[in-house]
Motif scaffolding. Structure first.
Motif, mmCIF file in Angstrom:
data_model
loop_
_atom_site.group_PDB
_atom_site.id
_atom_site.type_symbol
_atom_site.label_atom_id
_atom_site.label_comp_id
_atom_site.label_asym_id
_atom_site.label_seq_id
_atom_site.Cartn_x
_atom_site.Cartn_y
_atom_site.Cartn_z
ATOM 1 N N ARG A 2 0.846 -1.198 0.000
ATOM 2 C CA ARG A 2 0.000 0.000 0.000
ATOM 3 C C ARG A 2 0.879 1.245 0.000
ATOM 4 O O ARG A 2 1.850 1.326 0.736
ATOM 5 N N TRP A 3 0.522 2.231 -0.813
ATOM 6 C CA TRP A 3 1.280 3.480 -0.852
ATOM 7 C C TRP A 3 0.841 4.402 0.278
ATOM 8 O O TRP A 3 1.643 5.101 0.874
ATOM 9 N N TYR A 4 -0.441 4.397 0.580
ATOM 10 C CA TYR A 4 -0.973 5.252 1.640
ATOM 11 C C TYR A 4 -2.186 4.593 2.261
ATOM 12 O O TYR A 4 -2.922 3.880 1.596
ATOM 13 N N ASP A 5 -2.377 4.833 3.540
ATOM 14 C CA ASP A 5 -3.545 4.315 4.244
ATOM 15 C C ASP A 5 -3.961 5.359 5.267
ATOM 16 O O ASP A 5 -3.113 5.852 6.018
ATOM 17 N N PRO A 6 -5.236 5.729 5.328
ATOM 18 C CA PRO A 6 -5.662 6.714 6.319
ATOM 19 C C PRO A 6 -5.468 6.235 7.758
ATOM 20 O O PRO A 6 -5.522 7.034 8.686
ATOM 21 N N GLY A 7 -5.184 4.951 7.949
ATOM 22 C CA GLY A 7 -4.926 4.412 9.274
ATOM 23 C C GLY A 7 -3.489 4.571 9.735
ATOM 24 O O GLY A 7 -3.134 4.126 10.818
ATOM 25 N N TRP A 8 -2.639 5.179 8.912
ATOM 26 C CA TRP A 8 -1.261 5.434 9.309
ATOM 27 C C TRP A 8 -1.188 6.826 9.921
ATOM 28 O O TRP A 8 -1.570 7.820 9.299
ATOM 29 N N LEU A 9 -0.683 6.916 11.122
ATOM 30 C CA LEU A 9 -0.585 8.177 11.850
ATOM 31 C C LEU A 9 0.885 8.564 11.982
ATOM 32 O O LEU A 9 1.586 8.086 12.867
ATOM 33 N N PRO A 10 1.387 9.434 11.078
ATOM 34 C CA PRO A 10 2.796 9.845 11.147
ATOM 35 C C PRO A 10 3.095 10.586 12.451
ATOM 36 O O PRO A 10 2.294 11.390 12.911
ATOM 37 N N PHE A 11 4.257 10.278 13.058
ATOM 38 C CA PHE A 11 4.658 10.972 14.283
ATOM 39 C C PHE A 11 6.070 11.538 14.199
ATOM 40 O O PHE A 11 6.485 12.287 15.073
ATOM 41 N N ALA A 12 6.803 11.220 13.140
ATOM 42 C CA ALA A 12 8.136 11.781 12.923
ATOM 43 C C ALA A 12 8.356 11.829 11.419
ATOM 44 O O ALA A 12 8.004 10.896 10.706
ATOM 45 N N ALA A 13 8.941 12.938 10.931
ATOM 46 C CA ALA A 13 9.134 13.086 9.493
ATOM 47 C C ALA A 13 10.395 13.888 9.190
ATOM 48 O O ALA A 13 10.854 14.672 10.016
ATOM 49 N N THR A 14 10.912 13.683 7.990
ATOM 50 C CA THR A 14 12.038 14.469 7.494
ATOM 51 C C THR A 14 11.482 15.600 6.632
ATOM 52 O O THR A 14 10.319 15.537 6.196
ATOM 53 N N PRO A 15 12.293 16.609 6.334
ATOM 54 C CA PRO A 15 11.826 17.675 5.441
ATOM 55 C C PRO A 15 11.475 17.172 4.041
ATOM 56 O O PRO A 15 10.725 17.811 3.313
ATOM 57 N N LEU A 16 11.994 16.014 3.653
ATOM 58 C CA LEU A 16 11.732 15.463 2.322
ATOM 59 C C LEU A 16 10.468 14.616 2.261
ATOM 60 O O LEU A 16 10.097 14.112 1.207
ATOM 61 N N GLY A 17 9.804 14.429 3.399
ATOM 62 C CA GLY A 17 8.539 13.708 3.388
ATOM 63 C C GLY A 17 8.584 12.272 3.850
ATOM 64 O O GLY A 17 7.550 11.618 3.928
ATOM 65 N N ASP A 18 9.763 11.732 4.135
ATOM 66 C CA ASP A 18 9.840 10.388 4.698
ATOM 67 C C ASP A 18 9.333 10.463 6.132
ATOM 68 O O ASP A 18 9.515 11.482 6.804
ATOM 69 N N ALA A 19 8.698 9.402 6.604
ATOM 70 C CA ALA A 19 8.107 9.471 7.939
ATOM 71 C C ALA A 19 8.082 8.107 8.613
ATOM 72 O O ALA A 19 8.235 7.068 7.977
ATOM 73 N N LEU A 20 7.872 8.172 9.920
ATOM 74 C CA LEU A 20 7.562 6.996 10.723
ATOM 75 C C LEU A 20 6.129 7.183 11.171
ATOM 76 O O LEU A 20 5.705 8.302 11.471
ATOM 77 N N ALA A 21 5.373 6.089 11.206
ATOM 78 C CA ALA A 21 3.956 6.206 11.541
ATOM 79 C C ALA A 21 3.496 5.053 12.414
ATOM 80 O O ALA A 21 4.043 3.950 12.360
ATOM 81 N N LEU A 22 2.466 5.336 13.191
ATOM 82 C CA LEU A 22 1.754 4.277 13.901
ATOM 83 C C LEU A 22 0.753 3.684 12.917
ATOM 84 O O LEU A 22 0.052 4.427 12.224
ATOM 85 N N ASP A 23 0.701 2.390 12.846
ATOM 86 C CA ASP A 23 -0.205 1.709 11.927
ATOM 87 C C ASP A 23 -1.473 1.319 12.685
ATOM 88 O O ASP A 23 -1.480 0.390 13.485
ATOM 89 N N LEU A 24 -2.536 2.075 12.440
ATOM 90 C CA LEU A 24 -3.813 1.811 13.103
ATOM 91 C C LEU A 24 -4.738 0.949 12.247
ATOM 92 O O LEU A 24 -5.876 0.694 12.627
ATOM 93 N N ASP A 25 -4.223 0.511 11.080
ATOM 94 C CA ASP A 25 -4.970 -0.367 10.181
ATOM 95 C C ASP A 25 -3.999 -1.405 9.605
ATOM 96 O O ASP A 25 -3.724 -1.395 8.412
ATOM 97 N N PRO A 26 -3.435 -2.282 10.461
ATOM 98 C CA PRO A 26 -2.400 -3.197 9.991
ATOM 99 C C PRO A 26 -2.924 -4.243 9.013
ATOM 100 O O PRO A 26 -4.081 -4.643 9.080
#
Length: 85
Positions: A2-26
């Motif tokens: 999946r490229w994107y899921d509304p169940g992913w909650l980003p909590f850390a990101a770089t200026p280029l858009g890479d991120a770490l997220a909590l997966d609320l829809d695994p």
């Protein structure tokens, strides 16, 4: 993958858009609240830890084992890293 899921909650990101997220829809086999990577240049979504608590504890243990030196005027010379296994 999946490229994107509304169940992913980003909590850390770089200026280029890479991120770490909590997966609320695994996906099947995943766990609710796992920490996943959201890299913009790759569709790869990797699970780094089964929970935010596990992610924080692994980072804390790694930082204690390999402290980054402090450089006056520049902050900490290093990054907060986690094992990639």
């Amino acid at each position: 993958p999946r490229w994107y899921d509304p169940g992913w909650l980003p909590f850390a990101a770089t200026p280029l858009g890479d991120a770490l997220a909590l997966d609320l829809d695994p996906a099947e086999g995943g766990s609710l609240g796992q920490v996943v990577t959201l890299w913009q240049e790759r569709g790869e979504r990797r699970c780094l830890a089964p929970s935010l608590t596990a992610f924080w504890l692994a980072g804390w243990q790694a930082a204690r084992a390999h402290p980054a030196p402090y450089a006056p005027g520049h902050g900490w010379a290093g990054v907060f890293w986690l094992p990639t296994t």
